[in-house]
Design a protein around this motif. Structure first.
Motif, PDB file in Angstrom:
ATOM      1  N   HIS A  30       0.592  -1.202   0.224  1.00 46.36           N
ATOM      2  CA  HIS A  30       0.355   0.209  -0.171  1.00 46.36           C
ATOM      3  C   HIS A  30       0.705   1.459  -0.327  1.00 46.36           C
ATOM      4  O   HIS A  30       1.313   1.788   1.006  1.00 46.36           O
ATOM      5  CB  HIS A  30      -1.078  -0.457   1.110  1.00 46.36           C
ATOM      6  N   PRO A  31       1.695   1.232  -0.649  1.00 42.78           N
ATOM      7  CA  PRO A  31       2.763   2.425  -1.055  1.00 42.78           C
ATOM      8  C   PRO A  31       1.500   4.239  -0.776  1.00 42.78           C
ATOM      9  O   PRO A  31       0.133   4.000  -1.399  1.00 42.78           O
ATOM     10  CB  PRO A  31       2.919   2.501  -2.403  1.00 42.78           C
ATOM     11  N   ALA A  32       2.351   4.974  -0.869  1.00 42.88           N
ATOM     12  CA  ALA A  32       0.994   6.123   0.194  1.00 42.88           C
ATOM     13  C   ALA A  32       1.323   6.919  -1.397  1.00 42.88           C
ATOM     14  O   ALA A  32       0.225   8.205  -1.578  1.00 42.88           O
ATOM     15  CB  ALA A  32       2.064   6.920   0.838  1.00 42.88           C
ATOM     16  N   ALA A  37       5.646   3.906  -4.517  1.00 46.24           N
ATOM     17  CA  ALA A  37       5.348   2.584  -5.521  1.00 46.24           C
ATOM     18  C   ALA A  37       6.305   1.933  -6.179  1.00 46.24           C
ATOM     19  O   ALA A  37       6.853   1.310  -6.569  1.00 46.24           O
ATOM     20  CB  ALA A  37       3.893   2.713  -5.876  1.00 46.24           C
ATOM     21  N   GLU A  38       6.665   2.725  -6.934  1.00 46.92           N
ATOM     22  CA  GLU A  38       7.852   2.712  -8.190  1.00 46.92           C
ATOM     23  C   GLU A  38       9.242   2.956  -7.408  1.00 46.92           C
ATOM     24  O   GLU A  38      10.348   1.400  -7.967  1.00 46.92           O
ATOM     25  CB  GLU A  38       7.997   4.409  -9.139  1.00 46.92           C
ATOM     26  N   VAL A  79      -3.449   6.989  -9.490  1.00 48.66           N
ATOM     27  CA  VAL A  79      -2.531   5.389 -10.184  1.00 48.66           C
ATOM     28  C   VAL A  79      -3.470   4.254  -9.672  1.00 48.66           C
ATOM     29  O   VAL A  79      -3.372   4.570  -8.447  1.00 48.66           O
ATOM     30  CB  VAL A  79      -1.552   6.570 -10.557  1.00 48.66           C
ATOM     31  N   ALA A  80      -3.542   3.504 -10.317  1.00 45.65           N
ATOM     32  CA  ALA A  80      -4.026   2.184 -10.245  1.00 45.65           C
ATOM     33  C   ALA A  80      -2.114   1.607  -9.408  1.00 45.65           C
ATOM     34  O   ALA A  80      -1.541   1.496 -10.952  1.00 45.65           O
ATOM     35  CB  ALA A  80      -4.550   1.631 -10.491  1.00 45.65           C
ATOM     36  N   CYS A  81      -2.137   0.642  -9.203  1.00 44.84           N
ATOM     37  CA  CYS A  81      -0.856  -0.013  -8.623  1.00 44.84           C
ATOM     38  C   CYS A  81      -1.398  -1.444  -8.821  1.00 44.84           C
ATOM     39  O   CYS A  81      -1.938  -1.947  -7.935  1.00 44.84           O
ATOM     40  CB  CYS A  81      -0.380   0.642  -7.279  1.00 44.84           C
ATOM     41  N   ILE A  82      -0.220  -1.965  -9.809  1.00 42.91           N
ATOM     42  CA  ILE A  82      -0.472  -3.180  -9.335  1.00 42.91           C
ATOM     43  C   ILE A  82       0.818  -4.015  -9.491  1.00 42.91           C
ATOM     44  O   ILE A  82       1.648  -3.722 -10.722  1.00 42.91           O
ATOM     45  CB  ILE A  82      -1.556  -4.045 -10.364  1.00 42.91           C
ATOM     46  N   ARG A  83       1.251  -5.094  -8.832  1.00 48.15           N
ATOM     47  CA  ARG A  83       2.134  -5.842  -8.275  1.00 48.15           C
ATOM     48  C   ARG A  83       2.403  -7.192  -9.784  1.00 48.15           C
ATOM     49  O   ARG A  83       1.312  -7.403 -10.228  1.00 48.15           O
ATOM     50  CB  ARG A  83       2.968  -6.641  -6.852  1.00 48.15           C
ATOM     51  N   ALA A  84       4.139  -6.951 -10.626  1.00 57.04           N
ATOM     52  CA  ALA A  84       3.548  -8.145 -11.867  1.00 57.04           C
ATOM     53  C   ALA A  84       3.396  -8.805 -11.146  1.00 57.04           C
ATOM     54  O   ALA A  84       2.569  -9.928 -11.868  1.00 57.04           O
ATOM     55  CB  ALA A  84       5.354  -8.139 -12.465  1.00 57.04           C
ATOM     56  N   GLU A  85       3.685  -9.619  -9.913  1.00 52.51           N
ATOM     57  CA  GLU A  85       3.270 -10.797  -9.880  1.00 52.51           C
ATOM     58  C   GLU A  85       1.681 -10.998  -9.501  1.00 52.51           C
ATOM     59  O   GLU A  85       1.309 -12.732  -9.503  1.00 52.51           O
ATOM     60  CB  GLU A  85       4.166 -11.387  -8.228  1.00 52.51           C
ATOM     61  N   ASP A  86       0.887 -10.298  -9.157  1.00 48.42           N
ATOM     62  CA  ASP A  86      -0.063 -10.223  -9.110  1.00 48.42           C
ATOM     63  C   ASP A  86      -0.921 -10.571 -10.392  1.00 48.42           C
ATOM     64  O   ASP A  86      -2.334 -10.265 -10.178  1.00 48.42           O
ATOM     65  CB  ASP A  86      -0.550  -9.097  -8.188  1.00 48.42           C
ATOM     66  N   THR A 159      -3.717   4.904  -5.159  1.00 45.38           N
ATOM     67  CA  THR A 159      -3.401   6.266  -4.376  1.00 45.38           C
ATOM     68  C   THR A 159      -3.189   6.964  -5.195  1.00 45.38           C
ATOM     69  O   THR A 159      -3.236   7.366  -6.815  1.00 45.38           O
ATOM     70  CB  THR A 159      -1.953   5.393  -4.714  1.00 45.38           C
ATOM     71  N   ALA A 160      -2.482   8.419  -4.849  1.00 47.78           N
ATOM     72  CA  ALA A 160      -2.326   9.822  -5.358  1.00 47.78           C
ATOM     73  C   ALA A 160      -2.217   9.912  -6.756  1.00 47.78           C
ATOM     74  O   ALA A 160      -0.469   9.093  -7.034  1.00 47.78           O
ATOM     75  CB  ALA A 160      -2.262  10.472  -4.248  1.00 47.78           C
TER      76      ALA A 160
END
Length: 163
Positions: A30-32, A37-38, A79-86, A159-160
């Motif tokens: 859950h990056p702020a 996230a990057e 922005v929508a953050c999605i880890r590649a492993e997900d 996240t923002a």
């Protein structure tokens, strides 16, 4: 990965400022904001627009696709953050399942990285997936192939957006 293996608490510094502190797993999941996230290796950071709220879920527009995620009270530019492993891949459009997000796409590249394979997709937006090399072999993935990226609602974190 060292932070995950060795620590239980972390601080993320971007441009000389501490941007987020917390339990390692919480910061990674859950990056702020987009820069955090990057910094923690989230591979898919996609501009998104909130479309609707319903039954504790948000629907967001990401390029030509809509994704659902858990409503955590986000508003404004996100922005929508999605880890590649997900990001799971399938050749067939999945039948009825608990996975709500299905994005048809085309394979751009497949790169073997030891026991894993990095698959770059065009789903109307660029999307990266990290699957096992065995899965990539069994699916016989190659550039130009049509696939479906499948992402659980709980794997999409809003996240923002960068300002």
């Amino acid at each position: 990965m060292e932070a995950v293996a060795l620590g239980d608490w972390m601080a993320v510094m971007v441009d000389g400022r501490i941007r987020q502190t917390g339990l390692v797993e919480d910061v990674f999941r859950h990056p702020a904001d987009a820069q955090v996230a990057e910094s923690v290796g989230v591979e898919n950071i996609l501009p998104a627009e909130i479309v609707s709220h319903h039954s504790g879920l948000l629907t967001v527009q990401v390029g030509p696709a809509q994704l659902q995620c858990v409503d955590s009270g986000e508003t404004g530019a996100v922005v929508a953050c999605i880890r590649a492993e997900d990001v799971a891949l399938t050749r067939d459009s999945p039948q009825v399942s608990s996975v709500r997000n299905r994005l048809p796409g085309r394979v751009l590249s497949v790169t073997l990285e030891g026991p894993l394979a990095r698959v770059e997709l065009d789903c109307g937006v660029p999307l990266g997936s990290s699957i096992t090399a065995q899965s990539a072999t069994e699916l016989q993935l190659k550039p130009g192939d049509d696939v479906c990226a499948v992402v659980k609602t709980t794997s999409v974190h809003l996240t923002a957006a960068p300002q």
